[in-house]
Design a protein around this motif. Structure first.
Motif, PDB file in Angstrom:
ATOM      1  N   SER A  32       0.824  -1.217   0.000  1.00 31.55           N
ATOM      2  CA  SER A  32       0.000   0.000   0.000  1.00 31.55           C
ATOM      3  C   SER A  32       0.855   1.264   0.000  1.00 31.55           C
ATOM      4  N   PRO A  33       0.344   2.335  -0.627  1.00 32.32           N
ATOM      5  CA  PRO A  33       1.112   3.594  -0.698  1.00 32.32           C
ATOM      6  C   PRO A  33       1.477   4.147   0.672  1.00 32.32           C
ATOM      7  N   ILE A  34       0.502   4.079   1.591  1.00 32.88           N
ATOM      8  CA  ILE A  34       0.674   4.591   2.952  1.00 32.88           C
ATOM      9  C   ILE A  34       0.274   3.476   3.916  1.00 32.88           C
ATOM     10  N   ALA A  35       0.899   3.427   5.073  1.00 32.32           N
ATOM     11  CA  ALA A  35       0.532   2.414   6.061  1.00 32.32           C
ATOM     12  C   ALA A  35      -0.932   2.574   6.452  1.00 32.32           C
ATOM     13  N   PRO A  36      -1.655   1.476   6.603  1.00 25.20           N
ATOM     14  CA  PRO A  36      -3.041   1.582   7.077  1.00 25.20           C
ATOM     15  C   PRO A  36      -3.057   2.025   8.540  1.00 25.20           C
ATOM     16  N   THR A  37      -4.230   2.244   9.059  1.00 20.80           N
ATOM     17  CA  THR A  37      -4.359   2.682  10.446  1.00 20.80           C
ATOM     18  C   THR A  37      -3.689   1.699  11.407  1.00 20.80           C
ATOM     19  N   ALA A  38      -3.778   0.392  11.092  1.00 16.97           N
ATOM     20  CA  ALA A  38      -3.181  -0.630  11.954  1.00 16.97           C
ATOM     21  C   ALA A  38      -1.666  -0.646  11.865  1.00 16.97           C
ATOM     22  N   GLY A  39      -1.111  -0.123  10.761  1.00 20.33           N
ATOM     23  CA  GLY A  39       0.328  -0.133  10.553  1.00 20.33           C
ATOM     24  C   GLY A  39       0.748  -1.240   9.605  1.00 20.33           C
ATOM     25  N   TYR A  40       1.922  -1.103   9.027  1.00 22.08           N
ATOM     26  CA  TYR A  40       2.463  -2.140   8.148  1.00 22.08           C
ATOM     27  C   TYR A  40       2.761  -3.410   8.944  1.00 22.08           C
ATOM     28  N   GLY A  41       2.481  -4.550   8.329  1.00 18.78           N
ATOM     29  CA  GLY A  41       2.806  -5.824   8.952  1.00 18.78           C
ATOM     30  C   GLY A  41       1.885  -6.240  10.072  1.00 18.78           C
ATOM     31  N   VAL A  42       0.780  -5.519  10.262  1.00 18.79           N
ATOM     32  CA  VAL A  42      -0.178  -5.834  11.323  1.00 18.79           C
ATOM     33  C   VAL A  42      -1.493  -6.267  10.677  1.00 18.79           C
ATOM     34  N   ALA A  76     -19.174  -8.200  -3.255  1.00 12.30           N
ATOM     35  CA  ALA A  76     -19.340  -8.992  -2.035  1.00 12.30           C
ATOM     36  C   ALA A  76     -20.189  -8.225  -1.026  1.00 12.30           C
ATOM     37  N   PRO A  77     -21.251  -8.832  -0.505  1.00  8.54           N
ATOM     38  CA  PRO A  77     -22.072  -8.147   0.500  1.00  8.54           C
ATOM     39  C   PRO A  77     -21.258  -7.830   1.755  1.00  8.54           C
ATOM     40  N   GLU A  78     -21.574  -6.711   2.365  1.00  8.23           N
ATOM     41  CA  GLU A  78     -20.935  -6.382   3.633  1.00  8.23           C
ATOM     42  C   GLU A  78     -21.275  -7.457   4.667  1.00  8.23           C
ATOM     43  N   GLY A  79     -20.336  -7.726   5.527  1.00  3.67           N
ATOM     44  CA  GLY A  79     -20.481  -8.807   6.496  1.00  3.67           C
ATOM     45  C   GLY A  79     -19.531  -9.949   6.208  1.00  3.67           C
ATOM     46  N   ASN A  80     -19.096 -10.064   4.944  1.00  2.00           N
ATOM     47  CA  ASN A  80     -18.098 -11.069   4.614  1.00  2.00           C
ATOM     48  C   ASN A  80     -16.770 -10.710   5.278  1.00  2.00           C
ATOM     49  N   LEU A  81     -16.024 -11.739   5.667  1.00  2.00           N
ATOM     50  CA  LEU A  81     -14.777 -11.530   6.404  1.00  2.00           C
ATOM     51  C   LEU A  81     -13.597 -11.416   5.447  1.00  2.00           C
ATOM     52  N   VAL A  82     -12.870 -10.295   5.540  1.00  2.64           N
ATOM     53  CA  VAL A  82     -11.681 -10.070   4.722  1.00  2.64           C
ATOM     54  C   VAL A  82     -10.523  -9.752   5.653  1.00  2.64           C
ATOM     55  N   TYR A  83      -9.537 -10.629   5.677  1.00  5.72           N
ATOM     56  CA  TYR A  83      -8.366 -10.442   6.527  1.00  5.72           C
ATOM     57  C   TYR A  83      -7.266  -9.797   5.693  1.00  5.72           C
ATOM     58  N   VAL A  84      -6.735  -8.687   6.186  1.00  8.08           N
ATOM     59  CA  VAL A  84      -5.842  -7.844   5.387  1.00  8.08           C
ATOM     60  C   VAL A  84      -4.482  -7.709   6.059  1.00  8.08           C
ATOM     61  N   ILE A  85      -3.450  -7.717   5.235  1.00  6.21           N
ATOM     62  CA  ILE A  85      -2.101  -7.385   5.700  1.00  6.21           C
ATOM     63  C   ILE A  85      -1.495  -6.431   4.682  1.00  6.21           C
ATOM     64  N   CYS A  86      -0.917  -5.352   5.141  1.00  5.56           N
ATOM     65  CA  CYS A  86      -0.285  -4.360   4.257  1.00  5.56           C
ATOM     66  C   CYS A  86       1.214  -4.305   4.509  1.00  5.56           C
ATOM     67  N   MET A  87       1.932  -4.126   3.415  1.00  5.67           N
ATOM     68  CA  MET A  87       3.380  -3.946   3.474  1.00  5.67           C
ATOM     69  C   MET A  87       3.739  -2.641   2.753  1.00  5.67           C
ATOM     70  N   ALA A  88       4.993  -2.248   2.826  1.00 10.59           N
ATOM     71  CA  ALA A  88       5.453  -1.016   2.189  1.00 10.59           C
ATOM     72  C   ALA A  88       5.224  -1.066   0.677  1.00 10.59           C
ATOM     73  N   PRO A  92       7.288  -6.317  -3.550  1.00 11.30           N
ATOM     74  CA  PRO A  92       6.769  -6.996  -4.740  1.00 11.30           C
ATOM     75  C   PRO A  92       5.618  -7.935  -4.392  1.00 11.30           C
ATOM     76  N   LEU A  93       4.791  -8.232  -5.386  1.00 10.60           N
ATOM     77  CA  LEU A  93       3.706  -9.188  -5.190  1.00 10.60           C
ATOM     78  C   LEU A  93       4.250 -10.535  -4.718  1.00 10.60           C
ATOM     79  N   ALA A  94       5.366 -10.943  -5.318  1.00  8.43           N
ATOM     80  CA  ALA A  94       5.950 -12.240  -4.946  1.00  8.43           C
ATOM     81  C   ALA A  94       6.380 -12.271  -3.490  1.00  8.43           C
ATOM     82  N   THR A  95       6.832 -11.152  -2.976  1.00  7.11           N
ATOM     83  CA  THR A  95       7.243 -11.081  -1.574  1.00  7.11           C
ATOM     84  C   THR A  95       6.037 -11.112  -0.648  1.00  7.11           C
ATOM     85  N   LEU A  96       4.951 -10.450  -1.064  1.00  7.02           N
ATOM     86  CA  LEU A  96       3.719 -10.508  -0.276  1.00  7.02           C
ATOM     87  C   LEU A  96       3.275 -11.945  -0.071  1.00  7.02           C
TER      88      LEU A  96
END
Length: 414
Positions: A32-42, A76-88, A92-96
């Motif tokens: 992601s361009p900027i760290a999310p509210t949770a922070g990178y790697g969280v 996707a209807p709201e309520g579905n579970l999406v688990y997210v992790i953000c990096m700098a 690369p996609l391969a590193t993610l």
């Protein structure tokens, strides 16, 4: 005592309305361009547009937020579970998709959702100065990510927690002749979206993921009856920058032949549909498409849950050390019943109206020699006093898919 009257109470739970299915639990790995509210790697959980807005509140993440709001949650209807992790953004996609990073999201669900992720996507928003290296039709990182995604999926299949992965077709050049040909490959768990919505290939990838989450496991995500994708009218739909409304059919055919997923105009209504649900593997692979892959993933989980309970149990054996036939029949019935109960609608039905599933425990090595041979089992030993093992073969009949309809039209004189 009160005077006579009529009392009226409201019954609830009669409509059978169900919460979002675990079959749609997903993970999104993001550079992601900027760290999310949770922070990178969280790792964090998103279940709604409001959650996405809170997670990507920084204006620098506007494009990413839009990909969730008008891509994923458009389908996707709201309520579905999406688990997210953000990096700098330099990730690369391969590193993610390396285990050390991807498993931050995969292992994040707890309780009844532990290990429940069935679908995944990897997307990136690199800095404006990033220059992709395009030597095989896409940024080379895309092809490296496909390999990494299959490696990751294989490792989680070994844990009996399989899933399917969408990889963003970053920097598609619009020339299918340049693209790596996956029609002879073995990446049966991986799918690449070769398209852009509003010039954003990440948005297109999340829109396709959202349609998959919203679709029943056995259903082709390109199903015409499911309707056009919910794409904003102002957004152009392109493949490698070429508008799909005016693109030459040979371009879409070229990407299709090499097993990529694209978007195309809906011929019976306004808007666009997904061409097909091709996996990046040889077409003769039993799991060459998303629908068959998702259903078999569900069956793997059910089989494991059913038989884990039986591990190390004591059983009666005959004079040759073979498990008693009553015990064998019990195990056959247990799995057939579990699959029928949990995923009947995802399979074709037999004449009794139940799921077309057959389970064989220790089938005769002579009558079923081909079955043993196909699974590299030589000289099966049925004596569990010696081996401690049994042989179990599970066969499912999937639903078919009308991919090609041939109509022969002509006149007659009578």
């Amino acid at each position: 005592m009160s005077r006579p009257s009529v009392s009226i109470g409201l019954m609830n739970g009669q409509l059978g309305i169900q919460p979002p299915s675990a079959f749609g639990n997903s993970a999104v790995l993001i550079a992601s361009p900027i760290a999310p509210t949770a922070g990178y790697g969280v790792p964090f959980l998103i279940t709604s547009i409001a959650d996405a807005k809170a997670a990507f509140a920084d204006p620098g993440n506007a494009a990413l937020l839009n990909a969730f709001e008008n891509g994923f949650f458009a389908e996707a209807p709201e309520g579905n579970l999406v688990y997210v992790i953000c990096m700098a953004p330099t990730t690369p996609l391969a590193t993610l998709l390396l285990a050390a990073n991807a498993e931050l999201a995969l292992k994040f669900p707890t309780g009844i959702n532990k290990g429940s992720i069935r679908l995944m996507a990897a997307i990136k928003y690199p800095s404006n100065t990033y220059v992709p290296t395009v030597t095989h039709g896409f940024d080379d990182d895309v092809h490296a990510a496909i390999t990494a995604a299959q490696t990751l999926a294989n490792s989680w299949l070994a844990k009996r927690k399989p899933f399917r992965v969408f990889v963003q077709g970053f920097a598609c050049d619009g020339v299918p002749a340049n693209a790596t040909d996956y029609s002879t490959a073995t990446n049966r768990n991986v799918f690449t979206v070769a398209a852009e919505i509003n010039a954003d290939s990440a948005l297109a990838t999340l829109q396709v993921l959202g349609r998959a989450v919203a679709s029943a496991s056995q259903r082709n995500i390109g199903r015409v009856k499911s309707g056009s994708l919910n794409i904003l009218a102002a957004y152009a739909v392109t493949v490698g920058g070429l508008n799909v409304d005016s693109i030459n059919d040979s371009v879409l055919d070229g990407y299709y032949a090499k097993r990529y997923i694209t978007l195309e105009p809906n011929q019976e209504a306004s808007g666009y549909i997904i061409t097909d649900d091709n996996a990046l593997c040889i077409v003769t692979d039993d799991y060459n498409n998303l629908a068959y892959g998702r259903v078999i993933d569900n069956a793997v989980r059910i089989a494991y849950q059913t038989y884990y309970h039986e591990l190390k149990d004591d059983v009666d054996v005959d004079a040759n050390g073979r498990m008693d036939t009553i015990e064998e029949k019990y195990l056959e019935t247990a799995i057939e019943s579990a699959i029928d109960t949990e995923i009947r609608t995802q399979l074709s039905l037999n004449s009794q109206g139940t799921a077309a599933v057959t389970c064989l425990v220790n089938p005769d090595p002579t009558d079923y020699a081909a079955l043993y041979a196909a699974n590299n089992i030589q000289n099966p030993n049925m004596n569990i006093l010696q081996s401690g093992s049994i042989y179990l073969f599970l066969s499912l009949r999937p639903k078919g898919c009308l991919r090609n309809i041939y109509v022969y039209l002509g006149y007659t004189s009578n």
